[in-house]
Design an enzyme around this catalytic site. Structure first.
Site, PDB file in Angstrom:
ATOM      1  N   GLU A 177       0.887  -1.175   0.000  1.00 34.00           N
ATOM      2  CA  GLU A 177       0.000   0.000   0.000  1.00 34.00           C
ATOM      3  C   GLU A 177       0.914   1.212   0.000  1.00 34.00           C
ATOM      4  O   GLU A 177       1.424   1.617   1.049  1.00 34.00           O
ATOM      5  CB  GLU A 177      -0.887  -0.023   1.260  1.00 34.00           C
ATOM      6  CG  GLU A 177      -1.888  -1.162   1.302  1.00 34.00           C
ATOM      7  CD  GLU A 177      -3.089  -0.938   0.392  1.00 34.00           C
ATOM      8  OE1 GLU A 177      -3.347   0.209  -0.002  1.00 34.00           O
ATOM      9  OE2 GLU A 177      -3.773  -1.927   0.071  1.00 34.00           O
ATOM     10  N   CYS A 224      -2.185   9.525   2.637  1.00 29.40           N
ATOM     11  CA  CYS A 224      -1.728   8.919   1.379  1.00 29.40           C
ATOM     12  C   CYS A 224      -2.625   9.285   0.201  1.00 29.40           C
ATOM     13  O   CYS A 224      -2.150   9.411  -0.914  1.00 29.40           O
ATOM     14  CB  CYS A 224      -1.629   7.414   1.529  1.00 29.40           C
ATOM     15  SG  CYS A 224      -3.172   6.667   2.050  1.00 29.40           S
TER      16      CYS A 224
HETATM   17  P1  NAD Z   1       7.442   5.088   7.637  1.00 26.19           P
HETATM   18  O1  NAD Z   1       8.726   5.831   7.539  1.00 26.19           O
HETATM   19  O2  NAD Z   1       6.740   5.057   8.949  1.00 26.19           O
HETATM   20  O3  NAD Z   1       7.705   3.627   7.127  1.00 26.19           O
HETATM   21  C1  NAD Z   1       6.695   2.667   7.113  1.00 26.19           C
HETATM   22  C2  NAD Z   1       7.190   1.435   7.822  1.00 26.19           C
HETATM   23  O4  NAD Z   1       8.298   0.912   7.093  1.00 26.19           O
HETATM   24  C3  NAD Z   1       7.670   1.683   9.244  1.00 26.19           C
HETATM   25  O5  NAD Z   1       7.132   0.690  10.083  1.00 26.19           O
HETATM   26  C4  NAD Z   1       9.165   1.586   9.127  1.00 26.19           C
HETATM   27  O6  NAD Z   1       9.789   1.102  10.306  1.00 26.19           O
HETATM   28  C5  NAD Z   1       9.346   0.610   8.003  1.00 26.19           C
HETATM   29  N1  NAD Z   1      10.626   0.749   7.313  1.00 26.19           N
HETATM   30  C6  NAD Z   1      11.346   1.877   7.122  1.00 26.19           C
HETATM   31  N2  NAD Z   1      12.487   1.615   6.446  1.00 26.19           N
HETATM   32  C7  NAD Z   1      12.477   0.288   6.213  1.00 26.19           C
HETATM   33  C8  NAD Z   1      13.381  -0.607   5.550  1.00 26.19           C
HETATM   34  N3  NAD Z   1      14.511  -0.174   5.010  1.00 26.19           N
HETATM   35  N4  NAD Z   1      13.045  -1.913   5.476  1.00 26.19           N
HETATM   36  C9  NAD Z   1      11.888  -2.364   6.030  1.00 26.19           C
HETATM   37  N5  NAD Z   1      11.011  -1.566   6.670  1.00 26.19           N
HETATM   38  C10 NAD Z   1      11.297  -0.270   6.765  1.00 26.19           C
HETATM   39  O7  NAD Z   1       6.399   5.643   6.626  1.00 26.19           O
HETATM   40  P2  NAD Z   1       6.659   6.434   5.330  1.00 26.19           P
HETATM   41  O8  NAD Z   1       7.301   5.555   4.328  1.00 26.19           O
HETATM   42  O9  NAD Z   1       7.239   7.775   5.616  1.00 26.19           O
HETATM   43  O10 NAD Z   1       5.105   6.659   4.963  1.00 26.19           O
HETATM   44  C11 NAD Z   1       4.717   7.620   4.102  1.00 26.19           C
HETATM   45  C12 NAD Z   1       4.425   7.013   2.737  1.00 26.19           C
HETATM   46  O11 NAD Z   1       3.459   5.999   2.904  1.00 26.19           O
HETATM   47  C13 NAD Z   1       3.836   7.990   1.760  1.00 26.19           C
HETATM   48  O12 NAD Z   1       4.392   7.761   0.494  1.00 26.19           O
HETATM   49  C14 NAD Z   1       2.361   7.624   1.746  1.00 26.19           C
HETATM   50  O13 NAD Z   1       1.713   7.956   0.547  1.00 26.19           O
HETATM   51  C15 NAD Z   1       2.424   6.157   1.964  1.00 26.19           C
HETATM   52  N6  NAD Z   1       1.198   5.692   2.591  1.00 26.19           N
HETATM   53  C16 NAD Z   1       0.391   4.876   1.885  1.00 26.19           C
HETATM   54  C17 NAD Z   1      -0.799   4.440   2.435  1.00 26.19           C
HETATM   55  C18 NAD Z   1      -1.736   3.552   1.688  1.00 26.19           C
HETATM   56  O14 NAD Z   1      -2.669   3.060   2.311  1.00 26.19           O
HETATM   57  N7  NAD Z   1      -1.545   3.308   0.409  1.00 26.19           N
HETATM   58  C19 NAD Z   1      -1.153   4.838   3.718  1.00 26.19           C
HETATM   59  C20 NAD Z   1      -0.289   5.658   4.417  1.00 26.19           C
HETATM   60  C21 NAD Z   1       0.890   6.073   3.850  1.00 26.19           C
END
Ligand code: NAD
Length: 453
Positions: free
Chosen positions: A211, A245
């Site tokens: 997602e 998102c």
């Molecule tokens: P985040 O930084 O919290 O990361 C998400 C998760 O990934 C965390 O639990 C984090 O610990 C883990 N993570 C980080 N680096 C990692 C790695 N190298 N390997 C494995 N896991 C790792 O969240 P974010 O990425 O800043 O979230 C924002 C993004 O998420 C935006 O692009 C947004 O559009 C997208 N988003 C999508 C949805 C959806 O439902 N499609 C919902 C919310 C956010």
């Protein structure tokens, strides 16, 4: 992965192997307990969301706890039907026999959730995974630590620890979890990490749902109801300080109504956010990135930044250079760039020039034409004459396409995501027509051709 984490995983796998999660009544009890405890802990959840993201209790209910409660209600009432084997027709070659499609949980699944809706996006996939009968390791985001702690408490008080375990930690912890063999991985977050997840899952051939996000456009056509469009765009864009998102990322407006729409949006912003505060940007890094995106842009409203509280007021930027960073990367903050177009085909052409977005919104005087525009390019999901609300339903699948994600969930679609549908053919032994067995004489060939050809 630490020794403790390995032990947790092995406990979950044994519990799943014991068949305890196969019992639909046991799954329902867990979901009921979750619902009860969310009600009891509502104040703690709201307080945590306020401390992590500055959300008001009303916004927390509207966009986080309320949606999880809706999902729980759906699964508690539909689980019996969803988990029952379904009859299927049989082929001629299978006569006599009965065919069944048997829903089976994948096993032990890993759910990695993000910080922007830290309660909803941890609990919503979790509820679907439990409903489908899986054991779960849940890894909340380290960037919303107060909510992550409340989520852990809620789960430890509602679900046996051999059924669901919460593992806290940063990207390193997440990466080490990915080295273990799960039966399914469900990830919500950014594209960069999405790619890492997919690569790691490929090593063990584990199925995944991603997602992700993207640049979600809004198109406003000249015959749109400008006042309503302004109100609904402002609602969707500045909710949670733009850290949604499916928030509108940029706006394409037909040139004749540009000024009228800007005036209406500015008045809606002033009405909805009189103090200019739409929430807190999650980290210093995210805040600095957003401030950089505003540099050298034509800000026509907002643009007030408070470095101490890490807040940015609802901002509109006019006519950015399409090559500038703000038009190239997902904004994920309260900044809305606005471009104009002459003909609708131009707006669609611009969107098609980029990656497939997670959402798209079309404001148009005719719903039919709105749907026609929506059908002319690919995106995850969206609305005609509204923003964001398409995700607030257990009846609609929610997920991206192309670079905005793969797979979907919500309601039945969530159950399907965490379920393997096993095909079973059940036959008796009384009749055994020799048609398919060697040797094949002339008459057998003729009958086979007549029956199957
Ligand atoms: P985040 O930084 O919290 O990361 C998400 C998760 O990934 C965390 O639990 C984090 O610990 C883990 N993570 C980080 N680096 C990692 C790695 N190298 N390997 C494995 N896991 C790792 O969240 P974010 O990425 O800043 O979230 C924002 C993004 O998420 C935006 O692009 C947004 O559009 C997208 N988003 C999508 C949805 C959806 O439902 N499609 C919902 C919310 C956010």
């Amino acid at each position: 992965m630490t020794k403790d984490h390995k032990e947790i995983l092995s406990r979950l796998k044994s519990y799943h192997a014991s068949g305890s999660t196969q019992d639909a009544a046991a799954r329902k009890n867990v979901l009921r307990k979750l619902r009860e405890n969310i009600s009891l802990m509502e104040n703690d959840i709201c307080e945590a969301l306020y401390r992590d993201l500055g959300k008001t209790p009303e916004e927390s209910f509207l966009t986080e706890t309320g949606m999880v409660m809706e999902s729980l209600k759906y699964f508690i009432s539909s689980l019996g039907k969803l988990s029952r084997p379904k009859r299927a027709g049989i082929a001629v070659s299978q006569i006599p026999g009965r065919a069944r499609i048997v829903p089976q949980p994948y096993g032990t699944v890993l759910i990695i959730s993000p910080w922007n809706y830290p309660f909803l996006l941890a609990l919503d996939p979790l509820v679907a995974a439990i409903a489908a009968g899986n054991c779960v390791v849940l890894k909340p985001s380290e960037y919303a630590p107060v909510t992550a702690a409340v989520v852990e408490k809620l789960i430890s008080e509602s679900v046996p620890s051999e059924w669901v375990s919460v593992i806290q930690g940063d990207a390193g912890v997440s990466e080490s979890l990915l080295d273990e063999k799960f039966d399914y991985i469900f990830y919500t977050g950014g594209k960069r990490v999405g790619r890492i997840i997919l690569q790691k899952a490929a090593v063990n051939l584990v199925p995944v749902t991603l997602e992700l996000g993207g640049k979600s456009p809004v198109i406003v056509c000249r015959d749109a109801d400008v006042k309503t469009a302004a109100r609904r765009i402002v609602f969707g864009k500045y909710l949670n300080s733009g850290q949604t998102c499916v928030a509108p990322d940029y706006l394409l407006v037909q040139e004749e109504i540009h000024d009228e729409l800007m005036t209406a949006m500015i008045s809606e912003i002033d009405r909805m956010y009189p103090d200019g505060n739409c929430g807190k940007i999650i980290t210093r890094g995210h805040y600095d990135r957003l401030v950089r995106l505003m540099e050298n842009q034509n800000i026509i409203h907002g643009g007030k930044c408070d470095s101490f509280s890490m807040t940015i007021s609802p901002t509109i930027l006019d006519s950015p250079d399409p090559g500038s960073a703000i038009m190239q990367e997902e904004i994920f903050g309260p900044l809305l760039p606005v471009l104009t177009f002459k003909e609708e085909s131009q707006a669609v052409g611009y969107i098609k020039g980029g990656e497939k977005p997670l959402a798209a919104y079309i404001f148009c005087g005719s719903k039919k034409r709105g749907m026609k525009i929506a059908n002319s390019f690919s995106f995850g999901g969206g609305c005609v004459n509204d923003t964001v609300l398409h995700l607030a339903s257990t009846r609609l699948p929610f997920g991206g396409v192309g670079e905005s994600g793969m797979g979907c969930y919500h309601g039945k679609y969530g159950f399907d995501t965490f379920t393997h549908y096993k095909s079973m053919l059940v036959r008796g032994t009384f009749l055994d027509p020799p048609l398919r067995y060697r040797p094949f004489g002339k008459w057998k060939k003729r009958i086979l051709k007549a029956v199957l050809g």
